[in-house]
Design a protein around this motif. Structure first.
Motif: not given
Length: 352
Positions: A71-98
């Motif tokens: 939920a916190e990740i979704v909220r921060l991504v929403g702030i980035a795209t809704g308020r800060l002009g972010v156009h693309e998101v990439r999930f990484t790690g470590g290994e995100p499939l973990m």
């Protein structure tokens, strides 16, 4: 067993001095760059132990309560795209499939920002079982790490005999329609000999190969510039087997230089972060798995959003913290400087 730490960044939990910053909503820095590409690390855990990234025993575990929740990740991504002009998101790690909740994270971000390009950087171990569900959740494309198609060499590099699982994951990603699948290969002296074979395999499979110069981000801190393979040396090797014609970058901020292979349309890319720096066009901002903003891979200065978020900060307050962190971004990684020092955190702890 060798003790390994996660690195000790300088973490700030208050706004940076932005008194001289223009009043604009985007993630602007002092050098006129605007960050529109967000990288979000989800975990320090990984199913492989690549010698240029992870120590043999893996990184120390981040306590569960210090990781951002879905939920916190979704909220921060929403702030980035809704308020800060972010156009693309990439999930990484470590290994995100973990992360067992990866599909939930992707779906939440896709629902919150319809049409948002959502990508994943992964080693593809286990992707065969999740590619379709991730595509259905809203994932649009994947980059898959693969340095060699030789099984014994793969096992030595990754300290795991999992090549078959990776290849299965690539095939599943293609079948799930996850964009044009890209394969990332780190350039090292021990992989140079097989580089042409890897390119031939990628051409046969219809996936796009990109080689990446090895950067000083290994957990064991064994990187030495004298031992790295520069882009030009790779081009010389590939040129013995393929005809390569350089093309323009897809956009100025794209890290990969691209060459048509045997006249095209297939291409091969090279991300020459060390010898052909693209810092002046960098458009990235990063969130670590613990919820800190990291403006540059090579800066150990981080701004803590998790503490503010859990302390009741509003979306506007979180956005202001983020803007301040990026306003003070470095001009570049400084690898050519005589006093250059690698960051405390390794790539696995930062998120690629």
């Amino acid at each position: 067993m060798t003790a390994v730490d996660m690195g000790i960044p300088v973490v700030r939990d208050r706004a940076d001095d932005v008194s001289d910053r223009p009043d604009v909503p985007e993630l602007l820095d002092r050098f006129g760059r605007i960050a529109r590409d967000l990288r979000v690390s989800l975990t320090e855990k990984c199913s492989l132990r690549c010698t240029y990234c992870m120590p043999a025993e893996g990184l120390p575990e981040i306590p569960r309560d210090q990781l951002l929740t879905s939920a916190e990740i979704v909220r921060l991504v929403g702030i980035a795209t809704g308020r800060l002009g972010v156009h693309e998101v990439r999930f990484t790690g470590g290994e995100p499939l973990m992360r067992r909740d990866l599909e939930e994270i992707v779906a939440g971000c896709a629902q919150q920002t319809p049409g948002l390009p959502i990508a994943l950087t992964t080693n593809a171990v286990g992707l065969r079982h999740r590619a379709r569900a991730l595509a259905d959740a809203g994932l649009t494309r994947v980059n898959i790490s693969l340095d060699t198609i030789d099984r014994e060499h793969f096992a030595r590099l990754t300290r795991r005999d999992r090549l078959e699982s990776v290849l299965d994951g690539i095939h599943a990603a293609v079948a799930a329609g996850l964009g044009r699948v890209k394969v990332n290969a780190v350039l090292m002296p021990e992989t140079l000999e097989g580089a042409a074979d890897l390119l031939a395999w990628c051409l046969d499979e219809g996936v796009e190969l990109r080689f990446i110069e090895q950067m000083p981000l290994d957990a064991d801190q064994n990187w030495a510039r004298s031992q790295m393979v520069p882009a030009q040396q790779l081009l010389d090797v590939l040129g013995q087997r393929f005809s390569l014609t350089e093309t323009e970058r897809e956009d100025p901020s794209a890290p990969a230089e691209r060459w048509l292979v045997d006249g095209g349309p297939a291409t091969v890319g090279i991300i020459a972060s060390v010898t052909r720096s693209f810092c002046s066009d960098c458009d990235r901002t990063r969130l670590t798995a613990e919820g800190t903003v990291r403006s540059c891979l090579f800066s150990d200065r981080e701004t803590d959003l998790r503490a503010a978020l859990r302390g009741g900060a509003t979306d506007d307050e979180l956005a202001a913290l983020w803007r301040g962190a990026m306003w003070n971004k470095w001009a570049g990684h400084g690898m050519d400087a005589a006093d250059f020092a690698p960051p405390q955190r390794s790539m696995g702890a930062i998120g690629g």
